[in-house]
Structures are given as structure tokens and as C-alpha cells.
Scaffold this motif. Structure first.
Motif, PDB file in Angstrom:
ATOM      1  N   LEU A 138       0.824  -1.209   0.000  1.00  0.00           N
ATOM      2  CA  LEU A 138       0.000   0.000   0.000  1.00  0.00           C
ATOM      3  C   LEU A 138       0.859   1.261   0.000  1.00  0.00           C
ATOM      4  O   LEU A 138       0.542   2.248  -0.683  1.00  0.00           O
ATOM      5  CB  LEU A 138      -0.921  -0.009   1.233  1.00  0.00           C
ATOM      6  N   LYS A 139       1.954   1.223   0.748  1.00  0.00           N
ATOM      7  CA  LYS A 139       2.847   2.380   0.783  1.00  0.00           C
ATOM      8  C   LYS A 139       3.487   2.619  -0.577  1.00  0.00           C
ATOM      9  O   LYS A 139       3.581   3.759  -1.045  1.00  0.00           O
ATOM     10  CB  LYS A 139       3.921   2.145   1.840  1.00  0.00           C
ATOM     11  N   LYS A 140       3.892   1.532  -1.234  1.00  0.00           N
ATOM     12  CA  LYS A 140       4.474   1.678  -2.565  1.00  0.00           C
ATOM     13  C   LYS A 140       3.442   2.173  -3.569  1.00  0.00           C
ATOM     14  O   LYS A 140       3.755   2.970  -4.464  1.00  0.00           O
ATOM     15  CB  LYS A 140       5.052   0.338  -3.021  1.00  0.00           C
ATOM     16  N   GLN A 141       2.198   1.711  -3.428  1.00  0.00           N
ATOM     17  CA  GLN A 141       1.152   2.177  -4.338  1.00  0.00           C
ATOM     18  C   GLN A 141       0.890   3.670  -4.167  1.00  0.00           C
ATOM     19  O   GLN A 141       0.746   4.403  -5.160  1.00  0.00           O
ATOM     20  CB  GLN A 141      -0.128   1.381  -4.080  1.00  0.00           C
ATOM     21  N   ARG A 169       1.595   9.188  -6.177  1.00  0.00           N
ATOM     22  CA  ARG A 169       2.118  10.550  -5.993  1.00  0.00           C
ATOM     23  C   ARG A 169       3.113  10.911  -7.090  1.00  0.00           C
ATOM     24  O   ARG A 169       3.103  12.020  -7.625  1.00  0.00           O
ATOM     25  CB  ARG A 169       2.781  10.651  -4.619  1.00  0.00           C
ATOM     26  N   LYS A 170       3.977   9.951  -7.456  1.00  0.00           N
ATOM     27  CA  LYS A 170       4.929  10.215  -8.525  1.00  0.00           C
ATOM     28  C   LYS A 170       4.224  10.402  -9.866  1.00  0.00           C
ATOM     29  O   LYS A 170       4.651  11.223 -10.687  1.00  0.00           O
ATOM     30  CB  LYS A 170       5.927   9.066  -8.614  1.00  0.00           C
TER      31      LYS A 170
END
Length: 342
Positions: free
Chosen positions: A94-97, A102-103
Motif C-alpha cells: 500500500l505504501k508503494k502504491q 504521488r509520482k
């Protein structure tokens, strides 16, 4: 001896198991078998002892394994560690998603900025505000894109100012409804109802043009002149918001005075106007907070009064209409001076 040395003919069908010595021995069951008779044992004379059938040895009793005391609750080996690993993996995904989203937004914003810079300062962009339908005969009047034209450090305040303008427009519309409710109860309040219609039609577009667009352009290009326009107009608007909150009778504002008076005659209408008075109060309070916020950001920029004067002079001199009017005035003054009698 001849009977032992004489070999049978090859033609005879001789069966060795039909020999008399063999059949005689096999028929006598009183002697032991060969596995019990030892011919080299000289201690005993005579024939071997009779065969006795021995009973098979009794197997030892089977020993039951000791019973294990199992716990009342079943064990789940590795369940806690597995669940913790799954939770950690899910949180990491979830953090990577979120980081990827955001990127992606940042890349989209940069692409739009590059497209905007590629147009050049003199290029015209297609207007997109207000977002009118295609069948409307009047098209959009302004180009507005906060994510492209406003720096990332100022996007939040500009977005807040835009929402605040929408809030003031909705408050004025609700004021119109309140004054209409009062007019239905008491027909003598027709003047206030008419003024409420005027305030909605007048203040909604004027506030957008007179103080929101200046603050938008001020943060877009660090314009000192637009900053000063915003401060002057917005301060005057705040004074008007305070008057709306007070609610002077006959002015078309559902403030506290008019709301308390209407509450005595009709509780339902008075409740609607009281809610409108609360919205006017929140509008004035938020306006003061936002004015201080914009002023603090203004002090962090390079804007100044001297730059505002220079921008004003440059803008006036670069305006084609002003230059044409100045040229016409100069030509008229010259012609008048030449035609005057000497």
C-alpha cells in the motif's frame, strides 16, 4: 550290490521320488526330520528320536506407547509469524502504491508545466473557466489551472481561496432563499428580497474578478501590483461581510438583527435566517484568517510597493489602448496649439 549299481535304461520313465527308501521314510512319521537329526552325533545309538511337534513361541505382549497429553487448544505452528508477514507485506504494498500514485501526479504536473512553457509567453491558451457546456452560446472567459500555473508551495492557499469564493457565492444564494422566505411571510419585505437578488448577481462575478483573479495572478507570476489590488478589494469585501453579518433591516442581508426580529413572528423563517446569519459570521471570520495568511505569504515573496509601481507603469505603457489614447491626445493638443491665433 547289483541292484544299487545297475542304472536304469534311458527309455524307462524312472521317478526318483518313487524310490522305496524315500517312500518308506516319508511314510514313517515317527522319526524326526533331517533338520532335527544329526548323523555325526555318536553319543546316541540307534535311530533318531521321534519327532515332536513344538508349539510356536508365544509372542511377548505388545506394549502400548505412553499416551501424550495434548493441550486443550490446538497449536497452529507458524500462524502468528505468517499473519505478521502478510500484514507487513500488505502495508508495504500500500505504501508503494501511494508513492507511485504521488509520482504519477507529479509527472503529470511536470508534463503540463512543460506544455505550458512550450506555448511561450505570447501564446494564447484555450479558456476553461467557467466550465460551461458546449451548447451554451457564451464560452469560458478565463484560463485557470492551479496545478500548472501556480507553484507547488502556493497551490494550497490558491485552492483555499477558490473554495472560499465558492463558499461566499453559496452563502449569498442561501441569503436569497432566506429573504424570499421572509417575503412570503411578510410582503412588506419586498425591498430586501429585491436587494438580495441584486447582491447575488453583482457580488458573485465581481468577487471572482476583483479579488480572486488578482490573488491568482499574484501567486502565478509574483506580481506586486496584483497583490495590492487583492489587499485593497478583499479588505473592502471583509467590511461588507461584517455588515452582512450584522443584518441591517431593509438591506437584503439575513444577519443577526433581521434574524432575531423574524424569529419573533415566524419560528421557521427565523430559524432559516439564523442559519444564514451563522454562515455570514463564518464567512467574515474565514476572510480575516485568509487575509492574514495571504499577507504572510506575500512577505515571503519578492513583492514590494516599488515593484507594484513599476509593474503599473509598465502595464500602462504597454497597453495598446492607453498608448493609442495618449497618441490621440498628443495629436489633438498639437493641432490645437498650431491652430491657435498668434
Amino acid at each position: 550290490m547289483s541292484k544299487y549299481t545297475t542304472f536304469p535304461d534311458a527309455t524307462d520313465d524312472h521317478n526318483p521320488f518313487q524310490d522305496p527308501s524315500v517312500t518308506q521314510h516319508s511314510s514313517n512319521t515317527g522319526f524326526a526330520t533331517l533338520d532335527l537329526y544329526n548323523p555325526f552325533d555318536n553319543s546316541t545309538a540307534g535311530p533318531p528320536p521321534p519327532y515332536e511337534v513344538t508349539s510356536p513361541p508365544v509372542p511377548p505382549p505388545a506394549q502400548t506407547p505412553p499416551s501424550r497429553i495434548t493441550p486443550t487448544e490446538p497449536r497452529s505452528y507458524g500462524s502468528y509469524g505468517t499473519q505478521s508477514a502478510v500484514n507487513a507485506t500488505t502495508a508495504d504494498l500500500l505504501k508503494k502504491q501511494e508513492e507511485l500514485e504521488r509520482k504519477a501526479k507529479e509527472l503529470e504536473r511536470r508534463e503540463r508545466e512543460l506544455d505550458a512553457h512550450a506555448l511561450g509567453p505570447g501564446a494564447s491558451r484555450q479558456n476553461n473557466w467557467p466550465p460551461l457546456p458546449s451548447f451554451c452560446p457564451v464560452g469560458p472567459c478565463f484560463y485557470q489551472d492551479i496545478n500548472v500555473e501556480i507553484g507547488q508551495s502556493f497551490q494550497r492557499i490558491v485552492t483555499t481561496m477558490y473554495y472560499y469564493w465558492m463558499f461566499t457565492a453559496c452563502t449569498l444564494l442561501f441569503n436569497l432563499i432566506s429573504c424570499m422566505a421572509v417575503f412570503f411571510v411578510d410582503a412588506s419585505n419586498g425591498v430586501g428580497f429585491g436587494l438580495a437578488i441584486l447582491w447575488v448577481i453583482l457580488f458573485t462575478p465581481c468577487s471572482f474578478i476583483c479579488w480572486y483573479r488578482p490573488v491568482y495572478k499574484a501567486f502565478r507570476s509574483d506580481s506586486s501590483f496584483n497583490f495590492f489590488i487583492f489587499f485593497f478589494v478583499f479588505f473592502a469585501q471583509l467590511v461588507l461581510y461584517v455588515i452582512m453579518t450584522i443584518g441591517i433591516p431593509g438591506w437584503g442581508y439575513s444577519g443577526w438583527i433581521v434574524s432575531l426580529a423574524a424569529l419573533r413572528t415566524n419560528k421557521a423563517v427565523g430559524g432559516i435566517m439564523m442559519l444564514n446569519a451563522v454562515l455570514f459570521t463564518a464567512q467574515a471570520a474565514l476572510g480575516v484568517v485568509l487575509l492574514k495568511r495571504v499577507h504572510s505569504l506575500y512577505r515571503q515573496t519578492t513583492a514590494s510597493f516599488e515593484k507594484a509601481q513599476a509593474e503599473f507603469a509598465t502595464g500602462v505603457l504597454s497597453n495598446q489602448a492607453v498608448r493609442q489614447a495618449a497618441a490621440n491626445a498628443t495629436v489633438s493638443a498639437a493641432q490645437g496649439a498650431y491652430a491657435a491665433p498668434r
